[in-house]
Design a protein around this motif. Structure first.
Motif, mmCIF file in Angstrom:
data_model
loop_
_atom_site.group_PDB
_atom_site.id
_atom_site.type_symbol
_atom_site.label_atom_id
_atom_site.label_comp_id
_atom_site.label_asym_id
_atom_site.label_seq_id
_atom_site.Cartn_x
_atom_site.Cartn_y
_atom_site.Cartn_z
ATOM 1 N N TYR A 1 59.303 0.250 27.364
ATOM 2 C CA TYR A 1 58.859 1.128 26.309
ATOM 3 C C TYR A 1 59.038 0.407 25.003
ATOM 4 C CZ TYR A 1 58.438 5.306 23.484
ATOM 5 O OH TYR A 1 58.053 6.228 22.562
ATOM 6 N N LEU B 1 59.835 11.358 14.991
ATOM 7 C CA LEU B 1 60.137 11.116 16.411
ATOM 8 C C LEU B 1 61.577 10.634 16.575
ATOM 9 C CD1 LEU B 1 56.816 9.362 17.497
ATOM 10 C CD2 LEU B 1 57.583 11.634 18.183
ATOM 11 N N GLU B 2 61.975 9.753 15.693
ATOM 12 C CA GLU B 2 63.333 9.212 15.732
ATOM 13 C C GLU B 2 64.353 10.339 15.563
ATOM 14 O OE1 GLU B 2 66.444 6.920 16.138
ATOM 15 O OE2 GLU B 2 64.375 6.349 16.560
ATOM 16 N N LYS C 1 64.771 12.337 18.702
ATOM 17 C CA LYS C 1 65.595 11.618 19.664
ATOM 18 C C LYS C 1 67.072 11.727 19.315
ATOM 19 C CE LYS C 1 66.628 7.454 20.157
ATOM 20 N NZ LYS C 1 66.621 5.991 20.172
ATOM 21 N N ALA D 1 49.504 11.507 21.126
ATOM 22 C CA ALA D 1 48.773 11.080 22.323
ATOM 23 C C ALA D 1 49.594 10.025 23.053
ATOM 24 C CB ALA D 1 47.412 10.507 21.936
ATOM 25 N N ALA D 2 49.187 9.769 24.282
ATOM 26 C CA ALA D 2 49.753 8.685 25.087
ATOM 27 C C ALA D 2 51.294 8.722 25.102
ATOM 28 C CB ALA D 2 49.238 7.346 24.591
ATOM 29 N N THR D 3 51.945 7.600 24.829
ATOM 30 C CA THR D 3 53.405 7.543 24.906
ATOM 31 C C THR D 3 54.061 8.585 24.013
ATOM 32 O OG1 THR D 3 53.165 5.175 25.207
ATOM 33 C CG2 THR D 3 55.386 5.999 24.846
ATOM 34 N N ASP D 4 53.482 8.783 22.834
ATOM 35 C CA ASP D 4 54.066 9.765 21.912
ATOM 36 C C ASP D 4 54.064 11.155 22.542
ATOM 37 O OD1 ASP D 4 54.279 7.730 20.061
ATOM 38 O OD2 ASP D 4 52.327 8.177 19.183
ATOM 39 N N LEU D 5 52.953 11.478 23.198
ATOM 40 C CA LEU D 5 52.844 12.783 23.851
ATOM 41 C C LEU D 5 53.885 12.892 24.962
ATOM 42 C CD1 LEU D 5 51.292 15.448 24.280
ATOM 43 C CD2 LEU D 5 49.835 14.232 25.890
ATOM 44 N N ARG D 6 53.986 11.847 25.763
ATOM 45 C CA ARG D 6 54.952 11.886 26.864
ATOM 46 C C ARG D 6 56.378 11.932 26.328
ATOM 47 N NH1 ARG D 6 51.920 7.466 28.813
ATOM 48 N NH2 ARG D 6 53.808 6.211 28.972
ATOM 49 N N PHE D 7 56.596 11.263 25.211
ATOM 50 C CA PHE D 7 57.914 11.273 24.568
ATOM 51 C C PHE D 7 58.310 12.707 24.198
ATOM 52 C CE2 PHE D 7 60.550 10.971 20.720
ATOM 53 C CZ PHE D 7 61.480 10.010 21.072
ATOM 54 N N LEU E 1 65.871 3.977 27.371
ATOM 55 C CA LEU E 1 64.682 4.204 28.185
ATOM 56 C C LEU E 1 64.520 3.126 29.251
ATOM 57 C CD1 LEU E 1 62.314 5.574 25.444
ATOM 58 C CD2 LEU E 1 63.496 6.841 27.221
ATOM 59 N N GLY F 1 54.603 6.860 32.677
ATOM 60 C CA GLY F 1 53.498 7.802 32.863
ATOM 61 C C GLY F 1 53.347 8.321 34.276
#
Ligand code: ATP
Ligand code: MG
Lengths: 278, 239
Positions: free
Chosen positions: B5, B19-20, B23, B83-89, B151, B221
């Motif tokens: 990641y 985002l940080e 977390k 989207a993508a990793t951000d969404l999964r995050f 991660l 994913g």
């Protein structure tokens, strides 16, 4: 998220693109493009692009400005013929027929593969004439009542009929932006195309007009095969089933839209759709 | 993008900050839950009613953190449309905090049982079983917090594997309690109440497995829920 990343900066120059990742091909292709190169004079705008447009599906073409989306889209109905320095190589087929082949009449091709542009561009004529023009020149109606019917159905399919039925004789340019765009879609549909190409069809529209166009795209795919260029990631995610990501004239990745937006395979795709440097 | 990641920064720095922030809030909640678990277990084993009260009172804080993080995630989804990793995050962490909250509830259950268990006098063997199960899940939780930080999928997989030992220990303990109840019907009441505490620890192990599965999904994913361990390793090693 700086500290969960081992801060490795990935300039796009470091990332190789050799051949598209994902699933660019399908069994039920309406259009098949193979090894397409496009040049403007000496400048190569498209490099060895191969993929299929699946029948009755919406394919979104996305990518940064200048990556060649419009250039590629314009190849699909030979709009690029109108640009003298533009030169297209490779194979582009519509139902297995070469669209740059000698037998192909570009005017007929453009009736089969219609195009809707970014800025609504109705002719300076009545609403009725805007829609009737195509069917007339292609001889799709034998008499006035047939033509009336084509105009009405096309306007209905474009979701515009009820709004304009009492003023068909008024100029198309007098409609709102969103209505004009639907008028242009009606005009495209009127010649019974098989494929509809849309280049940022909603970029000049407000959210409501955009939602109406998106809903329309959703309905249109029952009858037509659609390729849409958009700068809105959310729009691509909402309207399309397949997504193709272009970068510097190359196809980087293609696959199911859901997969592209939740779990893209290529780093460049990931960076682009999530708004990262790359 | 497999098993690692390392996304680059966003063009919007504010988004990176948000985002940080999420977390670090999740890590904070995890640390609090760990404290709850440690103290809940200590209270139970040592018959420390004062400590038990503290744990019960502190559960509110865990719940409040869950609500706060939930809101932060909701607002990111609404405003940033990740989207993508951000969404999964965001999705993984939103689910993680639900399991953290449940772990908090289980820790509270340990504390609630303190008085009851104290009155019945916990036996040396019971103490040992609970201690050993408790140490195992505390270790799993410690490692889970590390996984949230790093991660690292391999470590997530390690934590998932450790749950097997917790389940084995639980089973053995139950068998022990049951056979003792058969021999000495007098112990039925205390045995049942101890078994609830063991059950709480076993459930905590399950929640930690869930969390590590979300984290694996975040990184590569792949949805790895409801998959056998062996198949899971195979899936993670392919490609
Ligand atoms: N008519 C033209 N003559 C010369 N070069 C052109 C012409 N049209 C486009 N290009 C060049 O081809 C490349 C691709 O342009 P194109 O318009 O296809 O990009 P795009 O992906 O549609 O960008 P945008 O998202 O900004 O619309 C660019 O480098 C552009 O400068
Ligand atoms: Mg363009």
């Amino acid at each position: 998220m700086v500290d969960i990343i081992s801060a490795k900066s990935l300039g796009s120059n470091d990332i190789k693109i050799d051949g598209a990742v994902g699933e660019p091909f399908c069994d039920d292709a309406k259009m098949s493009m193979r090894n397409v190169d496009v040049f403007y004079g000496d400048n190569q705008a498209i490099h060895d692009v191969s993929f299929d447009l699946e029948k009755n599906q919406v394919t979104a073409l996305i990518g940064p400005s200048g990556c060649g989306k419009s250039t590629f889209l314009r190849c699909l109905n030979r709009m690029n013929d109108l640009i003298p320095i533009c030169n297209v190589k490779g194979s582009l087929q519509l139902d297995g027929e070469e669209i740059y082949g000698k037998q192909m009449d570009p005017v007929l091709l453009r009736a089969r593969v219609g195009m809707v542009f970014q800025k609504p561009n109705p002719f300076p004529k009545s609403i009725y004439e805007n829609v009737a023009y195509g069917p007339k020149i292609h001889g799709l109606a034998t008499d006035k009542s047939e033509l009336d019917e084509i105009v009405e159905t096309s306007l209905r399919k474009a979701g515009l009929f009820n709004e304009v039925k009492d003023r068909l004789d008024q100029p198309g340019t007098g409609l709102s932006g969103g209505q004009q765009q639907r008028l242009c879609i009606a005009r495209t549909i009127a010649v019974s195309p098989e494929v509809i190409l849309m280049d940022e069809p909603a970029s000049a529209l407000d959210p409501i007009a955009t939602a109406v166009i998106e809903e329309l795209i959703h309905e249109l795919k029952e009858k037509y095969t659609i390729a849409i260029v958009t700068h809105s990631m959310q729009q691509a995610a909402r309207v399309s089933q397949k997504t193709a990501y272009f970068h510097l004239g190359k196809l980087v990745e293609m696959g199911d839209t859901k997969q592209i937006f939740t779990n893209p395979r290529h780093e460049l795709t990931e960076n682009y759709i999530s708004g990262r440097f790359g | 993008m497999e098993n690692e990641y390392q996304p680059t920064q966003h063009i919007s720095q504010q988004f990176d900050v948000e985002l940080e922030n999420i977390k670090s809030q999740v890590l904070k909640m995890g640390a609090l839950v760990k404290k709850q678990l440690r103290d809940g277990l200590t209270a139970l084993l040592d018959g420390d009613e004062k400590l038990a009260k503290k744990v019960i009172k502190r559960d509110n804080k865990v719940n409040a953190l869950e609500v706060k993080i939930d809101e932060a995630c909701t607002s990111i989804i609404a405003i940033r449309q990740p989207a993508a990793t951000d969404l999964r995050f965001v999705l993984s962490l939103i689910k993680t905090i639900t399991d953290f909250e449940r772990i908090g509830d289980e820790a509270e259950k340990l504390a609630v049982s303190t008085r009851n268990v104290k009155e019945k006098h916990i036996s040396e063997q019971e103490y040992q079983y609970l201690r050993s199960m408790g140490d195992m899940v505390i270790e799993m939780l410690t490692q889970t917090l590390e996984v949230i930080e790093t991660l690292n999928v391999d470590q997530a997989l390690e934590v998932i594997k450790q749950d097997q030992a917790v389940n084995d220990e639980y089973e053995e303990f139950l068998n022990f309690l049951v056979s003792r109840m058969k021999d000495k019907p007098k112990t039925i009441k205390s045995g049942l109440s101890i078994s609830w505490s063991a059950r709480a620890l076993e459930r905590i192990g399950d929640h930690l497995v869930n969390i590590n599965e979300y984290l694996i999904y975040l990184v590569n994913g792949k949805d790895v829920r409801h998959i056998d361990l062996e198949d899971l390793e195979e899936i993670l090693n392919e490609e």
